[in-house]
Design a protein around this motif. Structure first.
Motif, short mmCIF file in Angstrom:
data_model
loop_
_atom_site.label_atom_id
_atom_site.label_comp_id
_atom_site.label_asym_id
_atom_site.label_seq_id
_atom_site.Cartn_x
_atom_site.Cartn_y
_atom_site.Cartn_z
N ALA A 79 33.87 40.94 52.39
CA ALA A 79 33.61 40.16 51.20
C ALA A 79 34.85 39.45 50.97
O ALA A 79 34.69 38.26 50.45
CB ALA A 79 33.33 41.16 50.26
N SER A 88 28.83 32.55 51.11
CA SER A 88 27.85 33.62 50.75
C SER A 88 27.87 34.93 51.66
O SER A 88 27.95 34.48 52.77
CB SER A 88 26.42 33.14 50.39
N SER A 146 39.84 41.40 39.68
CA SER A 146 38.48 41.13 39.93
C SER A 146 38.38 39.68 40.53
O SER A 146 39.41 38.90 40.21
CB SER A 146 37.96 40.80 38.14
N ARG A 150 33.67 39.07 39.06
CA ARG A 150 33.38 40.42 39.53
C ARG A 150 32.63 40.96 40.60
O ARG A 150 31.87 41.81 40.67
CB ARG A 150 32.84 41.35 38.27
N ALA A 151 32.17 39.71 41.58
CA ALA A 151 31.45 39.92 42.60
C ALA A 151 32.07 41.08 43.43
O ALA A 151 31.70 41.86 44.20
CB ALA A 151 31.30 38.71 43.30
N LEU A 152 33.65 41.21 43.53
CA LEU A 152 34.37 42.21 44.26
C LEU A 152 35.36 42.54 43.45
O LEU A 152 36.07 41.70 42.45
CB LEU A 152 34.72 41.68 45.30
#
Length: 260
Positions: A79, A88, A146, A150-152
């Motif tokens: 990620a 993506s 973050s 906040r995807a990761l």
């Protein structure tokens, strides 16, 4: 008996605002060097957790061996790599070879974060080791980083002792103090009680109960003998005294300087 260890910092200890800004700047610099899309940022500040890692069951931890650990999801390295080149990571969109390549890129990005945090927290020779999530050894301080809305989320944990050491080194130096006063001058005004033991004699209870006015008791020291002198009841020295008439009654006149 072994006493329980207690940290010297209170549970609600926080870093000074200037240190928090410095930490945010470090994360911002790391983010700016690596990510093409949305930057990474620190979420709030370090906060104390009593059961570190126990609630983060899907997190893989990278432990420095010196009180600093970095946690991210099992797929976190890939990620990170995807965020570096702003692509993506949706399921089904990437082949195994793609994920392996992204993971390698993300590992380099994570290694750089380890290096920067190692410098910030003054680690000597960190030996980063990967471990599964589990119950931590005790209370710790945790900060979240973050990435991409906040995807990761990356967790940074400091042990209580490492946090205390970091906070102590970041505090401003105390103002210099002037020279200490002379000890004799500082103690000169303290009042003490000086006494001299004129002598002793031994009586049994029968003799004591038979004492009457004008009885004479013979002491074990003569008027020419040196007498022990005591300050507040503690023996200090010896001296020779004479009984003289004073305005308020009898007084002791030292006629020989005390010697230890």
């Amino acid at each position: 008996m072994t006493l329980a260890w207690t940290p010297w910092l209170p549970e609600n200890a926080i870093l000074p605002a200037a240190v928090q800004r410095m930490l945010a700047d470090q994360i911002g610099n790391w983010s700016g060097d690596w990510f093409a899309g949305a930057p990474a940022y620190a979420v709030g500040q370090f906060s104390r957790v009593t059961a570190p890692r126990s609630e983060l069951r899907k997190t893989i931890w990278h432990d420095s061996g010196e009180g600093v650990a970095i946690g991210l999801p099992a797929t976190g390295a890939a990620a990170l790599g995807a965020l570096v080149i702003d692509v993506s990571m949706a399921p089904g969109n990437r082949s195994a070879e793609d994920i392996e390549l992204l993971g390698s890129l993300g590992k380099d990005c994570l290694d750089d974060l380890k290096h920067r945090l190692g410098q910030l927290f003054a680690l000597s020779k960190p030996d980063w080791r990967q471990s599964e999530a589990g119950q931590g050894a005790g209370p710790a301080q945790r900060l979240e980083i973050s990435l991409a809305a906040r995807a990761l989320t990356i967790q940074v944990e400091l042990t209580e002792s490492r946090f205390a050491r970091f906070l102590r080194t970041m505090l401003p130096a105390s103002a210099p103090t002037g020279p200490l006063a002379d000890g004799a001058d500082a103690l000169a005004g303290i009042a003490v009680s000086l006494s001299a033991l004129l002598g002793r004699c031994s009586l049994n209870l029968a003799e004591l109960s038979g004492l009457a006015v004008e009885d004479v008791l013979v002491l074990d020291s003569g008027t020419a003998d040196s007498l022990p002198l005591a300050v507040d009841g503690a023996l200090l020295a010896r001296g020779r005294c004479a009984v003289v008439e004073a305005e308020a009654g009898l007084a002791l006149k030292i006629i020989q300087a005390p010697t230890r």
